[in-house]
Design an enzyme around this catalytic site. Structure first.
Site, mmCIF file in Angstrom:
data_model
loop_
_atom_site.group_PDB
_atom_site.id
_atom_site.type_symbol
_atom_site.label_atom_id
_atom_site.label_comp_id
_atom_site.label_asym_id
_atom_site.label_seq_id
_atom_site.Cartn_x
_atom_site.Cartn_y
_atom_site.Cartn_z
ATOM 1 C CG ASP A 193 -0.418 0.126 2.647
ATOM 2 O OD1 ASP A 193 0.686 -0.759 2.477
ATOM 3 O OD2 ASP A 193 -0.955 0.682 3.782
ATOM 4 C CD GLU A 218 8.025 -8.285 -0.134
ATOM 5 O OE1 GLU A 218 7.178 -7.801 0.148
ATOM 6 O OE2 GLU A 218 8.326 -9.709 1.132
ATOM 7 C CG HIS A 250 -0.526 -1.092 7.545
ATOM 8 N ND1 HIS A 250 -0.416 0.353 7.933
ATOM 9 C CD2 HIS A 250 -0.082 -1.228 7.103
ATOM 10 C CE1 HIS A 250 -0.314 0.579 7.166
ATOM 11 N NE2 HIS A 250 -0.167 -0.534 6.088
ATOM 12 C CG HIS A 251 3.712 -2.879 6.381
ATOM 13 N ND1 HIS A 251 3.274 -4.282 6.443
ATOM 14 C CD2 HIS A 251 3.182 -2.529 5.160
ATOM 15 C CE1 HIS A 251 2.178 -4.070 5.618
ATOM 16 N NE2 HIS A 251 2.114 -3.624 4.759
ATOM 17 N N GLY A 264 26.845 -16.253 -0.642
ATOM 18 C CA GLY A 264 26.690 -17.475 -1.033
ATOM 19 C C GLY A 264 25.710 -17.821 -0.163
ATOM 20 C CG ASP A 289 18.042 -31.883 -3.491
ATOM 21 O OD1 ASP A 289 18.324 -31.903 -3.274
ATOM 22 O OD2 ASP A 289 17.389 -32.514 -3.087
ATOM 23 C CG ASN A 310 22.336 -34.010 -3.878
ATOM 24 O OD1 ASN A 310 21.919 -33.535 -3.165
ATOM 25 N ND2 ASN A 310 23.650 -33.571 -4.270
ATOM 26 N N GLY A 332 19.043 -33.547 -0.552
ATOM 27 C CA GLY A 332 19.519 -33.374 0.943
ATOM 28 C C GLY A 332 20.492 -32.093 0.540
ATOM 29 C CD GLU A 380 25.517 -26.963 4.554
ATOM 30 O OE1 GLU A 380 26.189 -26.827 5.801
ATOM 31 O OE2 GLU A 380 25.118 -25.577 3.937
#
Length: 555
Positions: free
Chosen positions: A28, A51, A114-115, A405, A432, A459, A461, A465
Site C-alpha cells: 500500500d 521480496e 502498520h508494517h 553464498g 534440490d 541428492n 538434501g 553440508e
C-alpha cells in the site's frame, strides 16, 4: 523548465540508465509509484512471488544489464528483501532499492502505523537497510532531484546498492528536474595519477619476459573485462582465473592457462614460478577464494589493480578509474617480446559415459553441450564448486554468488538475467535444497514464456553440508517433492519439457534431443554423498576452519 512529479522523475532517471524492468511486490505504500511507472515509456514492473526473490531477480538483472531497480513497501517488504540486497553489496552489484514508506505526516508526527513496530520510530528500518547499502536518502520535494541523481550515480559508479525512501503522499508533488540526462559515466579520476601509473605499467611490461594476468570477479564489476581481454590478445599475455573470476575472460583461448590455484596444473604453476610481472585484477579476498592463493604470489612482481586504486610493491595509488586507465594504456604502443607457454586448449572428444549418474563423470559430459554465448548459472553447493573449474566456450558468461553464498539465489536471478537478455540461452544448475528455497519463482519464469534449461541435482538434501558435518544427520535431509507436478501447479497452461534422469546414457539422450522452443527441467537423481572431488576436499577444510581442532568433526 517544465516541472515533473517526484515519482515520474525517479522512473525517468532509471530509464536513462537503461533500466527497463523494476522487480518487486506491490504494497500500500508503493502503489502510487506503480501507478506512475506507466507514465514513463520503456520501463515496466515485474512482480515476483516475494521480496527476497525480487532482490535476487534484480541482482541477476543487474549482472546482465549493468544496473537494476527493486521496489518494496516499508518495513515488511524492506526487511524481506534485505538478504538479497546484502548479497548485492557483498558482490558489488549495482541495485537501486526503492521503498514506498508511510506518508510524511505520519513520519513527522511519529504515528503508530502498520508494517512498523507501532511505536512511532521510522528510522529503525532505515538504519537496518543503511548497513547494507552504500548510501540512502528519504526523498522530499526539497531534495528529490539532487538525491535521486546522487544515489543513482553513486550506485552505477561504485557498483553497489543504494536505498531510496519515498513517502507515499509525496510522489505526486512536482519538482524542478535536472536538465542534463543521467548517463552511465565513469567515476572521476586524477589525470596526473593516470599518467604516472601508465608509465609504470608500460615499464614493467616492456621489461618482462614472462608476464601473467590473474583475474577475479571484481574485474567484471569494475567494467574492465573487455579492456583486459584486448590487452592480453594484443600483446599475447597469458592469463589465469581465480575460481571466483570464472569466465570473465575467454577460457577457449590458448592464452588462458586455467584456474589458480591448481596444484595439478603444471603449465600454470611452472609459468607462475618464473613470472616476472603479475597483474592481479581486483582480487576478492575471502577464505574460500583468493585470500590464501595470493599469499603465494611474489610480492615484488605482483601488481594489484582494483576499480579505484592500484598497488605497486605495497605502495597504493588512489584516484584512478580502472576501465579508463586500461583504455588509455591500450592507446599506447608497448615494445615487448614475451616467452609464451604452450597451452593446448582443444576439447578432447567425450568418452562414452555409462552407468548410474555420478559427478565424477557428470560435469565433463555436460560441458560438451555448452555453446559459445551461453549464460550459465551455478547455484552454491555442488554445482558452483564443480562449474568453477569447467572451461567454457568463447563468450560464455557465468553467474553465481560465491561471496554471499545464499542458497536459492540463482533461481530468481535466472528470472532477472533472462528478462535482461532473453535471446541468450540460459542454463541453471541448482540443487534440490536450494531450489526449494525459492521455487515459487518458477511460476514467473514459465508463465512469462522464458525458456531456460534447468538442471536440478536431486541428492535428497544438503550434500555440501554433509561433507562439512553430519553425513547421515537428519538435519541435512529435505522433504522430497514431485517436481513434475510442481511445475504443472506453478504453470498449469504452459508446455515444458520435464525429464527424470538416472543414468549417463539417459542424460545423453535428453541433451541430444533438447527442444529449445520450450523450457526444460532435467531432474538428475544422485546419491546423497555423490559430489565433485573439490567439494569432498572443501567440506572438511570448512569444518576445520569453523570448528577448530576440538570441533565435533574430529570425534
Amino acid at each position: 523548465m517544465q516541472s515533473v512529479t517526484i515519482g515520474r522523475y525517479l522512473w525517468q532517471r532509471l530509464r536513462q540508465l537503461n533500466v527497463k524492468y523494476v522487480f518487486g511486490v506491490p504494497g500500500d505504500f508503493n502503489l502510487q509509484l506503480l501507478e506512475q511507472i506507466d507514465e514513463v515509456e520503456g520501463i515496466e514492473f515485474v512482480g515476483t512471488c516475494n521480496e527476497l526473490n525480487a532482490a535476487y531477480a534484480a541482482d541477476g538483472y543487474a549482472r546482465t544489464n549493468g544496473i537494476a531497480a527493486l521496489l518494496t513497501t516499508y518495513g515488511v517488504g524492506d526487511l524481506s528483501a534485505l538478504c538479497g540486497v546484502a548479497g548485492s553489496l557483498a558482490e558489488h552489484v549495482p541495485v537501486v532499492m526503492i521503498s514506498g514508506v508511510p506518508p510524511m505526516f505520519a513520519i513527522r508526527n511519529r504515528l503508530r502505523v502498520h508494517h512498523t513496530m507501532a511505536e512511532g520510530d521510522f528510522d529503525n528500518v532505515r538504519n537496518a537497510v543503511r548497513q547494507f547499502t552504500l548510501t540512502e536518502a528519504r526523498l522530499t520535494p526539497s531534495n528529490a532531484s539532487e538525491e535521486i541523481d546522487r544515489a543513482l550515480r553513486y550506485c552505477w559508479q561504485e557498483r553497489c546498492p543504494v536505498y531510496l525512501q519515498l513517502p507515499s503522499n509525496l510522489s505526486y508533488l512536482e519538482i524542478s528536474p535536472s536538465a542534463e540526462p543521467l548517463t552511465r559515466q565513469y567515476a572521476s579520476y586524477d589525470k596526473r595519477q593516470h599518467q604516472l601509473i601508465i608509465g609504470k605499467l608500460i615499464g614493467r611490461l616492456s621489461q618482462a619476459k614472462h608476464p601473467l594476468l590473474l583475474v577475479d570477479m571484481d574485474a567484471e564489476r569494475s567494467q574492465m573485462a573487455s579492456q583486459l581481454q584486448q590487452l592480453c590478445d594484443r600483446y599475447q599475455i597469458p592469463y589465469a582465473s581465480f575460481p571466483t573470476g570464472k569466465a570473465i575472460l575467454d577460457e577457449s583461448s590458448p592464452l588462458w592457462l586455467g584456474y589458480y590455484p591448481d596444484q595439478a596444473n603444471d603449465t600454470l604453476n611452472q609459468y607462475i614460478a618464473k613470472a616476472d610481472f603479475i597483474l592481479a585484477t581486483a582480487p576478492c579476498f575471502i577464505e574460500g577464494s583468493s585470500m590464501v592463493a595470493t599469499q603465494n604470489l611474489p610480492a615484488e612482481q605482483t601488481v594489484y589493480l582494483r576499480g579505484f586504486d592500484i598497488t605497486f610493491e605495497q605502495q597504493t595509488f588512489e584516484g584512478i578509474c580502472a576501465p579508463v586507465l586500461l583504455n588509455q594504456l591500450l592507446e599506447q604502443t608497448i615494445e615487448c617480446q614475451f616467452e609464451i607457454p604452450v597451452n593446448d586448449v582443444r576439447k578432447e572428444p567425450l568418452a562414452k559415459q555409462e552407468g548410474a549418474l555420478c559427478q565424477d563423470k557428470l560435469w565433463e559430459q555436460l560441458r560438451h553441450y555448452f555453446k559459445a554465448g551461453d549464460l550459465i548459472l551455478g547455484e552454491n553447493g555442488s554445482a558452483n564448486v564443480a562449474l568453477q573449474t569447467v572451461p567454457f566456450p568463447k563468450d560464455c558468461h557465468y553467474l553465481s554468488q560465491p561471496i554471499w553464498g545464499s542458497i536459492g539465489y540463482t533461481l530468481p536471478a535466472l528470472l532477472g538475467s533472462m528478462i535482461a537478455q532473453p535471446n541468450k540461452r540460459h542454463w541453471l544448475f541448482i540443487g534440490d535444497g536450494s531450489l526449494q528455497m525459492t521455487a515459487q519463482e518458477l511460476s514467473n519464469i514459465l508463465q512469462k514464456g522464458l525458456k531456460p534449461i534447468i538442471v536440478m541435482l536431486n541428492n535428497c538434501g544438503y550434500t555440501i553440508e554433509r561433507y562439512i558435518m553430519g553425513k547421515t544427520a537428519a538435519y541435512n535431509d529435505i522433504p522430497q517433492w514431485d517436481y513434475q507436478m510442481l511445475l504443472r501447479a506453478l504453470a498449469p497452461n504452459i508446455d515444458f519439457n520435464y525429464q527424470e534422469v538416472t543414468t549417463h546414457e539417459q542424460l545423453k539422450t535428453v541433451l541430444d534431443s533438447l527442444d529449445e522452443t520450450k523450457a526444460s527441467f532435467i531432474e538428475l537423481k544422485l546419491e546423497p554423498m555423490d559430489a565433485p572431488e573439490r567439494l569432498k576436499r572443501f567440506g572438511p577444510g570448512v569444518a576445520q576452519f569453523d570448528y577448530g581442532p576440538r570441533g565435533p568433526q574430529n570425534k
